[in-house]
Design an enzyme around this catalytic site. Structure first.
Site, PDB file in Angstrom:
ATOM      1  CD  GLN A 125      -2.794   1.291   2.405  1.00 46.89           C
ATOM      2  OE1 GLN A 125      -3.387   2.326   2.624  1.00 46.89           O
ATOM      3  NE2 GLN A 125      -2.960   0.249   3.178  1.00 46.89           N
ATOM      4  CB  SER A 126       3.618   2.566   2.073  1.00 50.63           C
ATOM      5  OG  SER A 126       4.599   1.629   1.667  1.00 50.63           O
ATOM      6  NE  ARG A 146       8.488 -12.441  -6.497  1.00 51.20           N
ATOM      7  CZ  ARG A 146       9.126 -12.831  -5.408  1.00 51.20           C
ATOM      8  NH1 ARG A 146      10.033 -13.762  -5.486  1.00 51.20           N
ATOM      9  NH2 ARG A 146       8.838 -12.305  -4.252  1.00 51.20           N
ATOM     10  CG  ASP A 181      13.446 -13.618 -11.897  1.00 48.91           C
ATOM     11  OD1 ASP A 181      13.933 -12.921 -10.964  1.00 48.91           O
ATOM     12  OD2 ASP A 181      13.540 -14.855 -11.942  1.00 48.91           O
ATOM     13  CE  LYS A 183      16.038 -11.673  -5.359  1.00 44.20           C
ATOM     14  NZ  LYS A 183      15.119 -12.221  -4.382  1.00 44.20           N
ATOM     15  NE  ARG A 212      18.013  -9.645   0.456  1.00 42.64           N
ATOM     16  CZ  ARG A 212      17.543  -8.965   1.499  1.00 42.64           C
ATOM     17  NH1 ARG A 212      18.379  -8.399   2.343  1.00 42.64           N
ATOM     18  NH2 ARG A 212      16.252  -8.847   1.693  1.00 42.64           N
ATOM     19  CB  VAL A 245       7.246  -1.407   9.252  1.00 46.16           C
ATOM     20  CG1 VAL A 245       6.093  -0.539   9.687  1.00 46.16           C
ATOM     21  CG2 VAL A 245       8.323  -1.418  10.339  1.00 46.16           C
ATOM     22  CE1 TYR A 246       2.612  -6.071   4.964  1.00 45.71           C
ATOM     23  CE2 TYR A 246       3.723  -7.308   6.684  1.00 45.71           C
ATOM     24  CZ  TYR A 246       3.344  -7.172   5.358  1.00 45.71           C
ATOM     25  OH  TYR A 246       3.693  -8.113   4.435  1.00 45.71           O
ATOM     26  CD  GLU A 247      -1.727   2.089   8.241  1.00 49.06           C
ATOM     27  OE1 GLU A 247      -1.459   2.332   7.068  1.00 49.06           O
ATOM     28  OE2 GLU A 247      -1.775   2.975   9.111  1.00 49.06           O
ATOM     29  CG  ASP A 276       0.587   0.849   4.661  1.00 46.58           C
ATOM     30  OD1 ASP A 276       1.793   0.796   4.928  1.00 46.58           O
ATOM     31  OD2 ASP A 276      -0.172  -0.126   4.772  1.00 46.58           O
ATOM     32  N   GLY A 355      -7.655  20.376  19.151  1.00 49.29           N
ATOM     33  CA  GLY A 355      -7.266  21.787  19.147  1.00 49.29           C
ATOM     34  C   GLY A 355      -7.769  22.508  20.384  1.00 49.29           C
ATOM     35  N   GLY A 356      -7.831  23.821  20.285  1.00 47.62           N
ATOM     36  CA  GLY A 356      -8.221  24.635  21.429  1.00 47.62           C
ATOM     37  C   GLY A 356      -9.722  24.789  21.596  1.00 47.62           C
TER      38      GLY A 356
HETATM   39  N1  CAO Z   1      11.792 -10.368  -9.243  1.00 49.11           N
HETATM   40  C1  CAO Z   1      12.447 -11.157  -8.352  1.00 49.11           C
HETATM   41  N2  CAO Z   1      12.359 -10.984  -7.023  1.00 49.11           N
HETATM   42  C2  CAO Z   1      11.561  -9.976  -6.582  1.00 49.11           C
HETATM   43  C3  CAO Z   1      10.848  -9.136  -7.443  1.00 49.11           C
HETATM   44  C4  CAO Z   1      10.991  -9.369  -8.828  1.00 49.11           C
HETATM   45  N3  CAO Z   1      10.369  -8.631  -9.738  1.00 49.11           N
HETATM   46  N4  CAO Z   1      10.153  -8.251  -6.714  1.00 49.11           N
HETATM   47  C5  CAO Z   1      10.407  -8.529  -5.417  1.00 49.11           C
HETATM   48  N5  CAO Z   1      11.256  -9.562  -5.339  1.00 49.11           N
HETATM   49  C6  CAO Z   1      11.814 -10.159  -4.136  1.00 49.11           C
HETATM   50  C7  CAO Z   1      12.727  -9.238  -3.378  1.00 49.11           C
HETATM   51  O1  CAO Z   1      13.963  -9.139  -4.007  1.00 49.11           O
HETATM   52  C8  CAO Z   1      12.778  -9.905  -2.032  1.00 49.11           C
HETATM   53  O2  CAO Z   1      13.677 -10.942  -2.076  1.00 49.11           O
HETATM   54  P1  CAO Z   1      14.915 -11.143  -1.028  1.00 49.11           P
HETATM   55  O3  CAO Z   1      14.342 -10.937   0.337  1.00 49.11           O
HETATM   56  O4  CAO Z   1      15.342 -12.538  -1.293  1.00 49.11           O
HETATM   57  O5  CAO Z   1      15.934 -10.147  -1.339  1.00 49.11           O
HETATM   58  C9  CAO Z   1      11.407 -10.547  -1.932  1.00 49.11           C
HETATM   59  O6  CAO Z   1      10.801 -10.437  -3.209  1.00 49.11           O
HETATM   60  C10 CAO Z   1      10.435 -10.005  -0.921  1.00 49.11           C
HETATM   61  O7  CAO Z   1      10.510  -8.611  -0.746  1.00 49.11           O
HETATM   62  P2  CAO Z   1      10.060  -7.989   0.646  1.00 49.11           P
HETATM   63  O8  CAO Z   1      10.943  -8.541   1.711  1.00 49.11           O
HETATM   64  O9  CAO Z   1      10.001  -6.543   0.497  1.00 49.11           O
HETATM   65  O10 CAO Z   1       8.583  -8.544   0.816  1.00 49.11           O
HETATM   66  P3  CAO Z   1       7.848  -9.165   2.092  1.00 49.11           P
HETATM   67  O11 CAO Z   1       6.538  -9.616   1.580  1.00 49.11           O
HETATM   68  O12 CAO Z   1       8.653 -10.203   2.787  1.00 49.11           O
HETATM   69  O13 CAO Z   1       7.668  -7.940   3.100  1.00 49.11           O
HETATM   70  C11 CAO Z   1       6.889  -5.727   3.702  1.00 49.11           C
HETATM   71  C12 CAO Z   1       6.652  -6.991   2.882  1.00 49.11           C
HETATM   72  C13 CAO Z   1       5.851  -4.715   3.289  1.00 49.11           C
HETATM   73  C14 CAO Z   1       6.758  -6.051   5.177  1.00 49.11           C
HETATM   74  C15 CAO Z   1       8.305  -5.196   3.403  1.00 49.11           C
HETATM   75  O14 CAO Z   1       8.429  -5.035   2.036  1.00 49.11           O
HETATM   76  C16 CAO Z   1       8.621  -3.877   4.101  1.00 49.11           C
HETATM   77  O15 CAO Z   1       8.884  -3.826   5.289  1.00 49.11           O
HETATM   78  N6  CAO Z   1       8.634  -2.796   3.315  1.00 49.11           N
HETATM   79  C17 CAO Z   1       9.004  -1.465   3.815  1.00 49.11           C
HETATM   80  C18 CAO Z   1       7.929  -0.858   4.625  1.00 49.11           C
HETATM   81  C19 CAO Z   1       6.624  -0.766   3.902  1.00 49.11           C
HETATM   82  O16 CAO Z   1       6.501  -0.203   2.849  1.00 49.11           O
HETATM   83  N7  CAO Z   1       5.602  -1.286   4.546  1.00 49.11           N
HETATM   84  C20 CAO Z   1       4.252  -1.028   4.109  1.00 49.11           C
HETATM   85  C21 CAO Z   1       3.679  -2.132   3.449  1.00 49.11           C
HETATM   86  S1  CAO Z   1       1.992  -1.760   3.143  1.00 49.11           S
HETATM   87  O17 CAO Z   1       1.217  -2.241   4.516  1.00 49.11           O
END
Ligand code: CAO
Length: 533
Positions: A125-126, A146, A181, A183, A212, A245-247, A276, A355-356
Site C-alpha cells: 500500500q505505502s 514478479r 524477474d 534476479k 540484494r 513494517v506494516y500499517e 501506509d 485543538g483549542g
Molecule cells: N523479481 C524477483 N524478485 C523480486 C521481485 C521481482 N520482480 N520483486 C520482489 N522480489 C523479491 C525481493 O527481491 C525480495 O527478495 P529477497 O528478500 O530474497 O531479497 C522478496 O521479493 C520479498 O521482498 P520484501 O521482503 O520486500 O517482501 P515481504 O513480503 O517479505 O515484506 C513488507 C513486505 C511490506 C513487510 C516489506 O516489504 C517492508 O517492510 N517494506 C518497507 C515498509 C513498507 O513499505 N511497509 C508497508 C507495506 S503496506 O502495509
C-alpha cells in the site's frame, strides 16, 4: 518625477561594474558550453539513437517564439529525462520568465508531471499510494512485478474469483505493468535499461532487498546520475532500521496508537491508513521536491520516508501536548474536568478535539439501531451564545460557570451531555442543517455506504466508478488533490504484465529480435494476456 529619474540613473561605477561582469561572462561562456555539450553527447550515446533528437528539438523550439503544444511537451520531457540542460539557475529563470503563458483552456495543456517517467518497484500500500498519485498528475508509471505473481495484493482479500482484488486495483490506477524477474541475468539487463530511461525509482521493499538485487544507490547513480531513488521503509536509521513494517506497526511506533482510544481502554489503531497511505503521500512530496531540485543541480538524490516518521509527523499535536504536560494538566482534555490525574505521557483523549476548541461525538436520533447516527459537535467560543440558544440553555450565556471558555473547561462532560439531549432529538443531517445556520462547527459521522452514495463526491471526482476487464465495475477514491490546470482522470489498474512488450518496444526501443531473446530467456515469465477492452 525628475527626482525619480535621477535616482534610477545608474552611477558610472555601477555601469563599469556591470560591463566588467558581462565581459567575464562572455569570456567564460565557450568553456561552459563545451562542458554541457560533452555531457549531453555522453548521455545520448548511453541512451541510443532514439534520444539523439533531444538537443536539436530543444534548439528548434528555442528559435520559435510560441512553440506548438507538441513541441513544448517534447521539450519538457527531454528536460526531465536529462536532455541538454540549461547552464544555470539564472538562465532557467530567464527562460521560464520569457515563455508566454499557455493560451489553451485550463486543463487542456497536459498534466503537471507529463514527461516524468517512474520505475515503480512498489508493492502493497505505502509505495503504490505514492506512485498512483504521481500517475494521476501525469507521470508515466511503469510498475515492475514478479512474473506469475505480481504485487502480492493482486490476490489478497479477493472478492471476485480470478480477478485482481480491490486492494490492488484501488492503489494502482493509471500505471503500466511489466513483469521482470529482477534476479535473472536477462531481467537485470532489462532493469538496468529501465533505470537509464526513467527519472525516479520508487520502492518499498524490506530493508536491503533492493541492494540484494544489485540496485544500490551508487550503481543506479552510475547508470543514471539524474535518477531519484525514493524509498519507504518502516524506520529510519537507528535500532529498528532492519525491521519489516506494516500499517499498524507504524501507527504503534509513530505515536498514533498510544494517543488514540479511550482513557480506560487499550491503545487503538485508526482506520485511516496513516502509516501506509500517509507515508506514500509524504514520499510523493519528497519526489516532487527532488525533481524540482534536479532542474537546478542536474543530479538525482535519495528520498527516504520512514513510516514511523510519517506517522509521528501526523501526530505532531500530541508531541506538542507531551511538552505542555510539564507545565500543568491539559485542560482541554475531558479527564481534566473529571479530576483524573495526568501521567507522564500524552494520554488517550477519546473523542476530545485535538485543538483549542472543545468537541465531542454526540448521539443523534436513531443511534440505538444505527451505529453511525452521531455528530461531531464543537463548542467553538465565538458561537457559544448561538449554541446556548439552539440547545435551549439561554441562561448559560451569562452564567459565570458557562459564559467564558476557561470556566467551561472543568465541566465539558456535563455540557456535552446537555447538548446531546438536544442532538438526540434530531437526525445527524437535521442537526447539521440547524447548526450550520449559526456557523456552529459540526460534522455528521458518515459511513462508507453514505460516502459511496454521496452525489457531490461523484461530481468532484473524489469517488469514481471504474470499469475493469475481469472484475467489472467498482468504486474507487479519485485524486483528492485538485489542480485547475492538471486534471486527473482515473484509468483502471493494469493486468499483470499487460504492458511488458509495449514497454520493451516503445520505452526501451528493443527490436523484435531482442524482445524475443529476453522473452525466451524466462526473465519475463509467461506472455501476459492483453486486456479485453
Ligand atoms: N523479481 C524477483 N524478485 C523480486 C521481485 C521481482 N520482480 N520483486 C520482489 N522480489 C523479491 C525481493 O527481491 C525480495 O527478495 P529477497 O528478500 O530474497 O531479497 C522478496 O521479493 C520479498 O521482498 P520484501 O521482503 O520486500 O517482501 P515481504 O513480503 O517479505 O515484506 C513488507 C513486505 C511490506 C513487510 C516489506 O516489504 C517492508 O517492510 N517494506 C518497507 C515498509 C513498507 O513499505 N511497509 C508497508 C507495506 S503496506 O502495509
Amino acid at each position: 518625477m525628475a527626482k525619480t529619474t535621477k535616482k534610477m540613473t545608474p552611477t558610472r561605477k555601477a555601469v563599469a561594474k556591470r560591463a566588467a561582469a558581462k565581459k567575464a561572462t562572455v569570456k567564460k561562456a565557450p568553456a561552459k558550453r563545451a562542458r554541457v555539450k560533452k555531457t549531453t553527447a555522453k548521455r545520448i550515446a548511453a541512451r541510443g539513437s532514439a534520444k539523439s533528437t533531444t538537443s536539436s528539438r530543444r534548439t528548434r523550439a528555442k528559435t520559435k517564439p510560441v512553440p506548438k503544444a507538441g513541441a513544448r511537451r517534447g521539450a519538457a520531457s527531454s528536460e526531465v529525462r536529462g536532455g541538454a540542460r540549461p547552464k544555470s539557475a539564472a538562465f532557467r529563470g530567464r527562460a521560464a520568465a520569457s515563455r508566454s503563458p499557455s493560451r489553451k483552456p485550463w486543463g487542456a495543456d497536459g498534466k503537471a508531471l507529463d514527461g516524468v517517467r517512474i520505475l515503480d518497484f512498489t508493492h502493497v500500500q505505502s509505495g503504490p499510494t505514492c506512485t498512483q498519485l504521481l500517475a494521476w498528475f501525469g507521470a508515466d508509471v511503469i510498475k515492475v512485478e514478479r512474473p506469475g505473481v505480481g504485487d502480492i495484493t493482486r490476490g489478497q482479500l479477493r472478492d471476485v474469483p480470478n480477478a485482481d482484488s480491490l486492494y490492488f486495483t484501488m492503489l494502482n490506477h493509471n500505471k503500466r505493468s511489466i513483469t521482470i524477474d529482477s534476479k535473472h541475468p536477462e531481467g537485470k539487463g532489462v532493469l538496468e535499461a529501465l533505470v537509464k530511461s526513467c527519472d525516479v525509482l520508487v520502492e518499498n521493499f524490506a530493508p536491503g532487498a533492493l541492494e540484494r538485487m544489485g540496485l544500490t544507490f551508487e550503481h543506479i547513480h552510475k547508470l543514471n546520475p539524474r535518477m531519484i531513488v525514493a524509498s519507504v521503509k518502516g524506520f529510519g536509521p537507528g535500532p529498528y532500521e532492519d525491521c519489516k513494517v506494516y500499517e499498524n506497526v507504524a501507527q504503534c511506533a509513530g505515536g498514533a496508537a498510544s494517543t488514540t482510544g479511550f482513557l480506560d481502554g487499550p491503545p487503538l489503531v485508526t482506520g485511516a491508513q496513516i502509516g501506509d497511505s500517509g507515508t506514500g503521500l509524504h514520499l510523493a512530496l519528497g519526489i516532487v521536491c527532488a525533481l524540482y531540485q534536479r532542474n537546478r543541480t542536474g543530479r538525482g538524490q535519495k528520498v527516504l520516508t520512514a513510516m514511523q516518521d510519517g506517522v509521528l509527523n501526523l501526530c505532531r499535536v500530541k508531541l506538542r501536548d507531551q511538552q505542555r504536560l510539564k507545565h500543568g494538566p491539559l485542560k482541554e482534555y475531558s479527564q481534566y474536568g473529571q479530576n483524573i490525574p495526568f501521567g507522564e505521557a500524552t494520554p488517550r483523549a477519546g473523542n476530545d478535539s485535538g485543538g483549542g476548541q472543545p468537541g465531542w461525538i454526540l448521539k443523534c436520533k436513531g443511534w440505538e439501531t444505527d451505529p453511525n447516527a452521531y455528530i461531531y459537535f464543537i463548542t467553538q467560543a465565538p458561537v457559544w451564545e448561538a449554541i446556548c440558544d439552539v440547545i435551549g440553555k439561554p441562561e448559560w450565556k451569562t452564567d459565570p460557570d458557562y459564559a467564558k471558555p476557561p470556566a467551561r473547561l472543568p465541566r465539558l462532560k456535563q455540557i456535552f451531555d446537555t447538548i446531546e439531549r438536544w442532538t438526540m432529538t434530531k437526525s445527524k443531517f437535521e442537526a447539521m442543517d440547524i447548526l450550520n445556520q449559526y456557523d456552529i462547527p459540526c460534522g455528521p459521522i458518515l459511513s462508507m455506504k453514505e460516502l459511496a452514495e454521496e452525489e457531490s463526491l461523484r461530481k468532484t471526482g473524489t469517488i469514481v466508478e471504474i470499469d475493469h476487464p475481469t472484475r467489472g465495475k467498482y468504486l474507487t477514491v479519485g485524486n483528492p488533490i485538485k489542480l485547475s490546470d492538471s486534471l486527473s482522470e482515473v484509468k483502471r489498474s493494469p493486468l499483470l504484465g499487460e504492458h511488458t512488450e509495449e514497454i520493451l518496444r516503445d520505452v526501451l526501443k528493443f527490436d523484435r529480435r531482442r524482445i524475443a531473446k529476453v522473452q525466451s530467456s524466462g526473465a519475463l515469465g509467461e506472455a501476459a494476456p492483453l486486456a479485453a477492452e
